[in-house]
Design a protein around this motif. Structure first.
Motif, PDB file in Angstrom:
ATOM      1  N   SER A   1       0.826  -1.213   0.000  1.00 24.37           N
ATOM      2  CA  SER A   1       0.000   0.000   0.000  1.00 24.37           C
ATOM      3  C   SER A   1       0.858   1.259   0.000  1.00 24.37           C
ATOM      4  O   SER A   1       0.542   2.239  -0.692  1.00 24.37           O
TER       5      SER A   1
ATOM      6  N   ALA B   1      -4.231   4.120  -1.466  1.00 30.75           N
ATOM      7  CA  ALA B   1      -4.372   2.847  -0.764  1.00 30.75           C
ATOM      8  C   ALA B   1      -4.139   3.094   0.720  1.00 30.75           C
ATOM      9  O   ALA B   1      -3.123   3.651   1.108  1.00 30.75           O
TER      10      ALA B   1
ATOM     11  N   THR C   1      -5.110  -4.388   4.136  1.00 32.56           N
ATOM     12  CA  THR C   1      -5.832  -4.290   2.865  1.00 32.56           C
ATOM     13  C   THR C   1      -6.782  -5.467   2.747  1.00 32.56           C
ATOM     14  O   THR C   1      -6.368  -6.611   2.780  1.00 32.56           O
TER      15      THR C   1
ATOM     16  N   ASP D   1      -4.388  -3.604  -6.671  1.00 28.94           N
ATOM     17  CA  ASP D   1      -3.843  -3.982  -5.364  1.00 28.94           C
ATOM     18  C   ASP D   1      -4.475  -5.283  -4.884  1.00 28.94           C
ATOM     19  O   ASP D   1      -5.590  -5.636  -5.273  1.00 28.94           O
TER      20      ASP D   1
END
Length: 248
Positions: free
Chosen positions: A113, A125, A134, A150
């Protein structure tokens, strides 16, 4: 424990992206390689780019020996925003200047991130020092040519090595049950670095148990009766290691 649904996100990214960046911790390259994902990338015929993150935590003489056979590769420090321009150039070089979708994969807490934020120049992010932050699939546009996908950090399915996961930060220092055992193994493996960082009274000939006790006394991590509180000292040590205070 990583939920199986996380793998659905990872597999989706591997299929949609043309280039896959595997983010590795420059202090622990082999320990943070996900060979299961690398095999999937190879099977899908996708291009892989190795990114050694947290290079600011590695001494210059060690950086020269890291890359080995992992090419193409780029050194970065997403925290200090070092190497991001070189990384963008490498991505466009691999895409031959064409617009490209890039998947970001890696172990929990290797800095995926932070890397995305450094590339995009904004807080796209969300980041946290807590592993597994995440949670799902995210798309982030860097510029007109680079789109990032991501993924949550995932471990190989069959990997159950608690010490390794503690060392890499995949398992947060706050969640380690046998914190003393993990700390003692880390001291045994990284004795010189730990002695240099804490400047304890002991030396290289001391046993890990003695060094941990000295750390406890030095930083007043004490239990009743003035005895060393090894559990608290061990958790401090793992926190300092995982958050990058102890450089390799």
């Amino acid at each position: 424990m990583i939920m199986p649904s996380f793998w659905k996100h990872v597999n989706k990214v591997l299929k949609e992206a043309e280039i896959i960046i595997e983010v590795l911790d420059a202090r622990m390259v082999e320990d943070t390689r996900n060979f299961e994902i690398e095999k999937k990338i190879q099977t899908l015929g996708k291009k892989i780019l190795y990114v050694f993150n947290k290079c600011d935590l590695v001494k210059d003489d060690k950086l020269k020996t890291i890359k080995g056979d992992l090419r193409p590769s780029v050194f970065i420090s997403s925290k200090d925003k070092l190497g991001t321009t070189i990384l963008k150039k490498k991505i466009l070089e691999m895409s031959r200047g064409n617009a490209v979708t890039v998947g970001i994969v890696g172990y929990p807490n290797v800095g995926k991130s932070s890397l995305i934020n450094a590339l995009s120049g904004r807080g796209s992010a969300k980041t946290s020092s807590e592993s597994g932050y995440t949670k799902g699939f995210q798309k982030i546009r860097v510029d007109s040519k680079i789109l990032l996908l991501d993924t949550p950090g995932v471990l190989p399915r069959k990997e159950k090595d608690v010490t390794k996961h503690s060392r890499t930060g995949a398992l947060s220092y706050g969640k380690i049950k046998d914190i003393e055992g993990v700390a003692l193994e880390l001291i045994a493996d990284e004795k010189e670095l730990i002695l240099e960082f804490y400047k304890t009274v002991g030396g290289m000939d001391d046993e890990p148990e003695d060094i941990l006790e000295q750390i406890a006394f030095k930083f007043k991590k004490l239990a009743s009766g003035g005895k060393a509180n090894l559990e608290v000292a061990a958790r401090m040590l793992l926190k300092d290691w995982q958050t990058g205070k102890i450089k390799s």
